[in-house]
Enzyme design. Structure first.
Site, mmCIF file in Angstrom:
data_model
loop_
_atom_site.group_PDB
_atom_site.id
_atom_site.type_symbol
_atom_site.label_atom_id
_atom_site.label_comp_id
_atom_site.label_asym_id
_atom_site.label_seq_id
_atom_site.Cartn_x
_atom_site.Cartn_y
_atom_site.Cartn_z
ATOM 1 C CG HIS A 48 11.088 -12.003 -25.464
ATOM 2 N ND1 HIS A 48 10.803 -10.681 -25.325
ATOM 3 C CD2 HIS A 48 11.203 -12.498 -24.226
ATOM 4 C CE1 HIS A 48 10.765 -10.386 -24.049
ATOM 5 N NE2 HIS A 48 11.006 -11.473 -23.359
ATOM 6 C CD GLU A 64 8.342 -7.547 -21.803
ATOM 7 O OE1 GLU A 64 8.269 -6.785 -20.827
ATOM 8 O OE2 GLU A 64 9.353 -8.207 -22.078
ATOM 9 C CE LYS A 99 11.253 -4.846 -18.729
ATOM 10 N NZ LYS A 99 10.542 -5.880 -19.504
ATOM 11 C CG ASP A 147 0.961 4.329 -6.937
ATOM 12 O OD1 ASP A 147 1.792 4.190 -7.843
ATOM 13 O OD2 ASP A 147 0.754 5.409 -6.357
HETATM 14 P P1 NDP Z 1 -7.481 5.953 0.532
HETATM 15 O O1 NDP Z 1 -7.208 7.406 0.610
HETATM 16 O O2 NDP Z 1 -8.545 5.521 -0.413
HETATM 17 O O3 NDP Z 1 -7.769 5.440 2.015
HETATM 18 C C1 NDP Z 1 -8.179 4.135 2.287
HETATM 19 C C2 NDP Z 1 -9.698 4.011 2.243
HETATM 20 O O4 NDP Z 1 -10.040 2.657 2.430
HETATM 21 C C3 NDP Z 1 -10.367 4.824 3.309
HETATM 22 O O5 NDP Z 1 -11.506 5.447 2.743
HETATM 23 C C4 NDP Z 1 -10.813 3.771 4.308
HETATM 24 O O6 NDP Z 1 -12.031 4.111 4.917
HETATM 25 C C5 NDP Z 1 -11.063 2.589 3.432
HETATM 26 N N1 NDP Z 1 -10.958 1.312 4.148
HETATM 27 C C6 NDP Z 1 -11.932 0.376 4.194
HETATM 28 N N2 NDP Z 1 -11.526 -0.690 4.898
HETATM 29 C C7 NDP Z 1 -10.283 -0.432 5.300
HETATM 30 C C8 NDP Z 1 -9.344 -1.174 6.057
HETATM 31 N N3 NDP Z 1 -9.620 -2.399 6.530
HETATM 32 N N4 NDP Z 1 -8.125 -0.646 6.284
HETATM 33 C C9 NDP Z 1 -7.809 0.567 5.797
HETATM 34 N N5 NDP Z 1 -8.674 1.339 5.082
HETATM 35 C C10 NDP Z 1 -9.914 0.842 4.846
HETATM 36 O O7 NDP Z 1 -6.198 5.121 0.071
HETATM 37 P P2 NDP Z 1 -4.695 5.099 0.564
HETATM 38 O O8 NDP Z 1 -4.462 5.956 1.771
HETATM 39 O O9 NDP Z 1 -4.343 3.687 0.648
HETATM 40 O O10 NDP Z 1 -3.913 5.806 -0.632
HETATM 41 C C11 NDP Z 1 -3.669 5.074 -1.801
HETATM 42 C C12 NDP Z 1 -3.751 6.009 -2.992
HETATM 43 O O11 NDP Z 1 -2.840 7.094 -2.808
HETATM 44 C C13 NDP Z 1 -3.345 5.336 -4.258
HETATM 45 O O12 NDP Z 1 -4.316 5.634 -5.237
HETATM 46 C C14 NDP Z 1 -2.024 6.005 -4.624
HETATM 47 O O13 NDP Z 1 -1.830 6.027 -6.003
HETATM 48 C C15 NDP Z 1 -2.194 7.383 -4.045
HETATM 49 N N6 NDP Z 1 -1.013 8.180 -3.733
HETATM 50 C C16 NDP Z 1 0.272 7.663 -3.774
HETATM 51 C C17 NDP Z 1 1.348 8.453 -3.454
HETATM 52 C C18 NDP Z 1 2.707 7.838 -3.430
HETATM 53 O O14 NDP Z 1 2.837 6.620 -3.501
HETATM 54 N N7 NDP Z 1 3.784 8.621 -3.316
HETATM 55 C C19 NDP Z 1 1.175 9.860 -3.092
HETATM 56 C C20 NDP Z 1 -0.202 10.270 -3.012
HETATM 57 C C21 NDP Z 1 -1.243 9.456 -3.332
HETATM 58 P P3 NDP Z 1 -12.094 5.068 6.210
HETATM 59 O O15 NDP Z 1 -11.712 6.414 5.739
HETATM 60 O O16 NDP Z 1 -13.481 4.926 6.650
HETATM 61 O O17 NDP Z 1 -11.096 4.536 7.180
#
Ligand code: NDP
Length: 413
Positions: A368, A77, A255, A271
């Protein structure tokens, strides 16, 4: 000296390098216009058939808690970036935005339906919190090692449902996957106790832990060419009052707030649906949909406030896969989730200020349509140098596609 917006794109990138805000490698990444590597694109979506580039713009000089930041915005936009820069400029006149960020928590809900003895189930679950915490830790040991994990368990009976809320600290991640992993494991454990599987085990995108940002701007700083600052500030405050009682206005107000927040969320590889859903649900938390921002005038000062929950992460999800998301983080000086939340709340507030000021002043359409002329020129089929020439010609007179096509045809004769 030319202003940032008057530079060519290459000059802008060079200016950021010269200011120490971008590394040379990041400058190359920006200027390369390279698509995502195919392996990355294939990994980020199913049935991948191509890629869909969007422009990245920059908000300069967003002052938050005493520090100045440059925030990248990605979106389609025109005028969003210009408005945000304008809002950031006005906020600087008041010393910038002050932000308070609550602890980063994401909740999940494990829900049971139609249990034979719901009251007994509530008591059973409440008595077993230690076992639930142990199951959560076993489900995701790495988040516990990082200092996070399940923090609290709440149980409620809601009509014929029993709802178990799991409050998780996902550290620097947005946390959806982490929380869902924990919720499903805990759901199985509770199901084994209650002899019935849960109806659902899933995070909630709702949170009433809002990030709060405020600004106090001398009214002179919001004056327009046609009206003095006190008048404009009063009209901004009255528009804010009206939004409190009118859902048509409140929705459009929000918005406009999300124009900046969503665009920055995309730039940060986060997200934006989660952020949007959380923001609008928060706006309706009283049972009535209200504006996320409020403005009032006192002592020749325009006071603004935003309260908005922001489910963001600086690691995990797609953040690591999208190299420009890392670049946007570095450019903005974002190191933690709290940094990102503070910047985006401040951005939403100043974006709203610029929009409402335009609304009560020259009107939204002036700015705009000025910027829309460029998009219209491209839509009419202009290419290369023609885009700038046609955009210029479109500034005076009707900004319609038919006129753009007509002018382009004349230009090509
Ligand atoms: P991830 O599943 O990627 O988990 C976080 C990753 O970051 C882990 O691999 C973790 O490693 C790593 N990590 C590294 N450093 C850190 C730190 N300091 N603190 C925390 N984690 C660290 O991501 P999220 O759980 O955040 O999930 C986000 C995703 O989920 C987005 O893509 C979203 O779109 C999607 N999603 C959203 C939904 C919703 O909003 N309703 C539903 C389902 C999915 P380690 O494992 O070693 O700890």
């Amino acid at each position: 000296m030319r202003k940032f917006y008057q530079l060519t794109r290459a000059e802008r990138v060079q200016a950021l390098v010269d200011a120490g805000l971008l590394s040379t490698a990041d400058a190359h990444l920006l200027l390369a216009d390279a698509p995502l590597p195919q392996a990355t694109a294939e990994h980020l979506t199913e049935n991948q058939i191509g890629q869909f580039p969007l422009p990245m713009g920059l908000v300069r000089g967003l002052r938050v808690n005493g520090l100045t930041h440059d925030v990248a915005l990605v979106g389609e936009e025109p005028s969003v970036v210009a408005a945000a820069n304008n809002g950031a400029r006005m906020a600087r006149a008041g010393g910038g935005v002050t932000v308070q960020v609550p602890p980063h928590r994401v909740a999940a809900e494990v829900v049971f339906a139609d249990l034979a003895e719901p009251e007994a189930a509530v008591r059973l679950i409440e008595a077993q919190v230690a076992d639930i915490k142990a199951a959560a830790a076993a489900a995701h040991p790495s988040i516990v090692r990082r200092g996070g994990g399940l923090q609290a368990v709440h149980v409620q009976q809601r009509q014929q449902f029993v709802k178990v809320t799991l409050v998780v600290d996902p550290q620097q991640a947005m946390g959806a996957n982490i929380v869902n992993t924990i919720a499903e494991r805990v759901g199985r454990l509770l199901g084994s106790w209650l002899h019935q599987p849960p109806l659902i085990s899933i995070l909630s995108n709702y949170s009433d832990d809002a990030v709060i940002a405020t600004v106090a701007i001398p009214v002179n700083a919001v004056a327009t060419r046609h009206a003095d600052g006190a008048t404009v500030a009063r009209l901004i405050a009255r528009t804010s009052d009206f939004a409190m009682i009118d859902i048509d206005r409140a929705t459009t107000n929000n918005k406009g707030v999300m124009n900046g927040i969503a665009a920055a969320t995309i730039a940060l590889g986060n997200d934006y649906r989660a952020v949007e859903a959380g923001a609008h649900a928060y706006a309706a938390r009283s049972g009535r949909y209200l504006p996320l921002t409020q403005w009032r005038v006192a002592d020749d000062t325009l006071h603004g406030k935003i309260a908005v929950p922001l489910q963001l992460g600086v690691v995990g999800g797609a953040v690591g896969a999208l190299h420009r998301a890392g670049l946007a983080q570095r450019l903005a000086g974002i190191k933690t989730v709290a940094d990102a939340q503070a910047l985006l709340a401040a951005l939403g507030l100043v974006q709203n200020l610029a929009a409402v000021r335009a609304l009560v002043g020259p009107g939204i359409q002036a700015g705009h349509m000025h910027l829309q002329a460029g998009a219209l020129a491209v839509a009419a089929g202009a290419t290369g140098d023609e885009v700038a020439r046609l955009t210029q010609q479109l500034q005076a007179g009707d900004k319609t596609l038919a006129r753009a096509q007509h002018l382009l045809a004349l230009m090509r004769q």
